[in-house]
Design an enzyme around this catalytic site. Structure first.
Site, mmCIF file in Angstrom:
data_model
loop_
_atom_site.group_PDB
_atom_site.id
_atom_site.type_symbol
_atom_site.label_atom_id
_atom_site.label_comp_id
_atom_site.label_asym_id
_atom_site.label_seq_id
_atom_site.Cartn_x
_atom_site.Cartn_y
_atom_site.Cartn_z
ATOM 1 N N ASN A 61 44.520 -7.246 161.086
ATOM 2 C CA ASN A 61 45.162 -8.502 160.668
ATOM 3 C C ASN A 61 45.201 -8.954 159.584
ATOM 4 O OD1 ASN A 61 42.159 -8.591 160.960
ATOM 5 N ND2 ASN A 61 42.393 -11.098 161.595
ATOM 6 N N GLU A 87 31.241 -7.239 161.663
ATOM 7 C CA GLU A 87 31.980 -8.670 161.670
ATOM 8 C C GLU A 87 33.140 -8.524 162.676
ATOM 9 O OE1 GLU A 87 31.252 -11.032 159.420
ATOM 10 O OE2 GLU A 87 30.168 -9.978 158.063
ATOM 11 N N CYS A 125 40.235 -14.009 162.616
ATOM 12 C CA CYS A 125 39.003 -14.262 163.412
ATOM 13 C C CYS A 125 38.424 -15.532 163.160
ATOM 14 C CB CYS A 125 38.032 -13.115 162.761
ATOM 15 S SG CYS A 125 37.838 -13.181 160.837
ATOM 16 N N GLU A 143 29.559 -11.025 154.814
ATOM 17 C CA GLU A 143 30.353 -10.595 153.654
ATOM 18 C C GLU A 143 30.724 -11.504 152.850
ATOM 19 O OE1 GLU A 143 33.619 -8.393 155.958
ATOM 20 O OE2 GLU A 143 32.518 -6.645 155.497
HETATM 21 P P1 NAP Z 1 39.391 -3.051 167.147
HETATM 22 O O1 NAP Z 1 40.644 -2.699 167.992
HETATM 23 O O2 NAP Z 1 38.412 -3.337 167.375
HETATM 24 O O3 NAP Z 1 39.791 -2.238 165.937
HETATM 25 C C1 NAP Z 1 38.834 -2.253 164.536
HETATM 26 C C2 NAP Z 1 38.842 -0.977 163.836
HETATM 27 O O4 NAP Z 1 38.344 -0.188 164.641
HETATM 28 C C3 NAP Z 1 40.131 -0.204 163.987
HETATM 29 O O5 NAP Z 1 40.211 0.396 162.388
HETATM 30 C C4 NAP Z 1 40.193 0.729 164.772
HETATM 31 O O6 NAP Z 1 41.270 1.852 164.735
HETATM 32 C C5 NAP Z 1 38.788 1.266 164.674
HETATM 33 N N1 NAP Z 1 38.158 1.730 165.834
HETATM 34 C C6 NAP Z 1 38.923 2.062 167.257
HETATM 35 N N2 NAP Z 1 37.972 2.536 168.106
HETATM 36 C C7 NAP Z 1 37.093 2.766 167.256
HETATM 37 C C8 NAP Z 1 35.831 3.440 167.482
HETATM 38 N N3 NAP Z 1 35.356 4.176 168.720
HETATM 39 N N4 NAP Z 1 34.708 3.623 166.518
HETATM 40 C C9 NAP Z 1 35.063 3.119 165.340
HETATM 41 N N5 NAP Z 1 36.260 2.395 165.099
HETATM 42 C C10 NAP Z 1 37.053 2.465 166.096
HETATM 43 O O7 NAP Z 1 39.958 -4.698 166.390
HETATM 44 P P2 NAP Z 1 41.614 -5.023 165.864
HETATM 45 O O8 NAP Z 1 42.351 -5.384 167.276
HETATM 46 O O9 NAP Z 1 42.002 -4.210 164.830
HETATM 47 O O10 NAP Z 1 41.152 -6.546 165.243
HETATM 48 C C11 NAP Z 1 41.162 -7.690 165.848
HETATM 49 C C12 NAP Z 1 39.699 -8.025 166.144
HETATM 50 O O11 NAP Z 1 38.967 -8.104 164.917
HETATM 51 C C13 NAP Z 1 39.539 -9.529 166.643
HETATM 52 O O12 NAP Z 1 38.613 -9.485 167.724
HETATM 53 C C14 NAP Z 1 39.117 -10.141 165.278
HETATM 54 O O13 NAP Z 1 38.324 -11.422 165.611
HETATM 55 C C15 NAP Z 1 38.168 -9.221 164.668
HETATM 56 N N6 NAP Z 1 38.088 -9.393 163.234
HETATM 57 C C16 NAP Z 1 36.877 -10.071 162.770
HETATM 58 C C17 NAP Z 1 36.801 -10.484 161.477
HETATM 59 C C18 NAP Z 1 35.493 -10.968 160.967
HETATM 60 O O14 NAP Z 1 35.352 -11.024 159.589
HETATM 61 N N7 NAP Z 1 34.512 -11.328 161.869
HETATM 62 C C19 NAP Z 1 37.885 -10.478 160.639
HETATM 63 C C20 NAP Z 1 39.110 -9.748 161.159
HETATM 64 C C21 NAP Z 1 39.167 -9.703 162.565
HETATM 65 P P3 NAP Z 1 42.724 1.678 165.275
HETATM 66 O O15 NAP Z 1 43.373 0.413 164.692
HETATM 67 O O16 NAP Z 1 43.270 2.993 164.961
HETATM 68 O O17 NAP Z 1 42.565 1.524 166.867
#
Ligand code: NAP
Length: 500
Positions: A168, A266, A300, A475
């Protein structure tokens, strides 16, 4: 469709860097098996470019490059001031390339171009500037001890950091990890989200030009399902800095725990925005709308749960119903546009399904509630849902789209209880003219950050992070340095030294 929509006049353009290449050991190279994957433009649903689809062998090569660079001392052996000067050059280069980076981020993530320039590039650049400034003030400490000893505490880098980021805010969230990790003297293997990898490659170019030595910063693009476990479990990775969903974060934390790696998480959020009847409604409504449409709700720290003091509940619903169709929506190349598409078809389908289930659960659709057919892009109308039961999925779970649920409350205590009634605890907001009340309520909210009379008031100097299922670690700010450093206490026996 009554939204103030604008249709794209030009197709999104891909950025200029070697297509289909990984950045490992300071050089661009193809994936070990030559694999590539398409990068899709969310505004049109069409292919923008392609990037290398890394294999686990490529992860091994990237970790080996980062390990060798760390062990050689080419980066950790510099003083923090020298590293800071290089980060400062990265800041200047990023500023100079604002337009190139903003265009890439906008096209890849579907961000309205003004938003990409003002929010994404601006905030990311400032992270390098901020951590560069800290580099001139990094200190250890001397401790007073009871024995005849001299004790001092040094800070040291952790080693090789695996930086894993979500789709995002690719540029900002990568930089949120890269800037403090590099300042501390670590080396990095960065895996950006599969759908939004372009800005990570632009960062690699900038860091190299700024003077970051070969091997210190490496990028592997590809699928987390294929690469994630291998990277997180890799014996030569010392620390995992993960931002993403709670589910994958928890899985990665378990894996990192098996090899006792340092881990920051995070994770997801589902913030409540509490609107008291004494708030200035004109300002508060702008804040309420911004809080849930910012980045098309894919934030997020968005404010997708609006809690409204009962005397103004229906008034607020009426204002939202009137206002939202006029928020500029559509063409991400139009500088006026506020709401763009969702970042992927997966995200669009997820949001649409949650709203359909909310309707089935009895939601009153105040406005929106439908996909928008616009140029093949992944558009969803800004949506307001009322009258849902407090345990409805749309209220308790993270929708991650431009969807606002609205609940009334009668007392301060009820507002706090409702605000804290999800498993998440990342951000929260309070809109009120009564500042004593704001202090009182803020202290009782489960969140890493609380905004009063505003939303998304972000600054590199201010830490953020989660409680409960939103993760751990912080962070931003000087607090982030603790995630990338360890202390080393050195204690001299002064009696023995004197005797020799
Ligand atoms: P996600 O599906 O959890 O993916 C995050 C990252 O992890 C991506 O680079 C993903 O790669 C990778 N990944 C996938 N499987 C993995 C594994 N087994 N081991 C390690 N890494 C792996 O999250 P998203 O859909 O991209 O992002 C949305 C989520 O992020 C929401 O829940 C949002 O709230 C959260 N978020 C949190 C913050 C914060 O600061 N707290 C900030 C922004 C977003 P791929 O994309 O290649 O699958």
């Amino acid at each position: 469709m009554t939204l103030t929509e604008s249709k794209p006049k030009t197709a999104p353009t891909a950025p200029a860097f070697p297509p289909g290449q990984l950045f490992i050991g300071g050089a661009w190279r193809e994936a070990s098996d030559g694999g590539r994957m398409d990068v899709i433009a969310p505004a049109t649903g069409t292919k923008l470019t392609d990037v290398a689809k890394a294999t686990t062998a490529d992860v091994d090569a990237a970790v080996a490059a980062a390990r060798a660079a760390f062990d050689s001392g080419v980066w950790s052996g510099l003083s923090s001031r020298e590293r800071a000067r290089i980060l400062q050059r990265a800041y200047v280069l990023m500023r100079e390339r604002t337009e190139q980076i903003a265009q890439a981020e906008s096209a890849n993530v579907g961000k309205p171009i003004t938003f990409a320039r003002v929010v994404d590039v601006n905030n990311a650049a400032e992270l390098y500037e901020y951590y560069a400034s800290l580099g001139h003030h990094l200190d250890g400490s001397v401790r007073e001890t009871t024995g005849n000893t001299h004790a001092y505490v040094k800070t040291e880098p952790l080693g090789v950091v695996a930086a894993i980021t979500p789709f995002n805010f690719p540029l900002i969230l990568s930089s949120t990890k890269i800037a403090p990790a590099l300042l501390a003297g670590n080396t990095i293997v960065h895996k950006p989200a599969g759908d939004t990898p372009l800005s990570a490659l632009l960062i690699a170019q900038i860091l190299q030009e700024a003077g970051v030595p070969d091997g210190v910063f490496n990028v592997v693009t590809g699928s987390g399902a294929t690469l994630g476990d291998h990277l997180v479990g890799h014996p030569d990775v010392d620390k995992v800095a993960f931002t993403g969903s709670t589910e994958i974060g928890a899985h990665a934390a378990q894996l990192a725990g098996k090899t006792l790696k340092s881990f920051t998480a995070e994770l997801g959020g589902n913030a409540a925005n509490i609107l008291f009847a004494d708030a200035d409604l004109n300002t508060a409504i702008h804040t309420v709308i911004g809080a849930f449409v910012f980045n098309t709700g894919q934030f997020c720290m968005a404010g997708p749960r609006l809690l409204v003091e009962r005397p103004i509940y229906e008034v607020v619903l009426g204002i939202l119903a009137d206002a939202l169709p006029h928020v500029p929506f559509g063409d991400i190349t139009n500088p006026e546009t506020v709401i763009g598409p969702l970042a992927s078809s997966t995200q669009l389908e997820k949001v649409a399904a949650i709203v359909e289930r909310a309707k089935a659960a009895g939601a009153r659709v105040v406005t929106g509630g439908e996909k928008v057919d616009l140029n093949g892009g992944f558009y969803y109308s800004p949506t307001v849902l009322a009258d849902l039961p407090a345990d409805a999925e749309a209220i308790v779970e993270e929708t991650f789209g431009p969807v606002l649920t609205v609940q009334p409350f009668d007392t301060e205590e009820e507002a706090i209880r409702l605000a804290n009634s999800t498993r998440y605890g990342l951000a929260s907001g309070i809109q009120t003219a009564d500042l004593a009340k704001a202090h009182r309520v803020a202290a009782q909210l489960d969140a890493g950050i609380t905004w009063v009379n505003g939303w998304a008031l972000l600054d590199p100097a201010v830490p953020f992070g989660g409680v409960k299922d939103s993760g751990w670690g912080r962070e931003g700010g000087p607090e982030a340095m603790a995630s990338y450093q360890r202390s080393h206490s050195i204690v001299f026996n002064l009696e023995q030294s004197a005797a020799q």
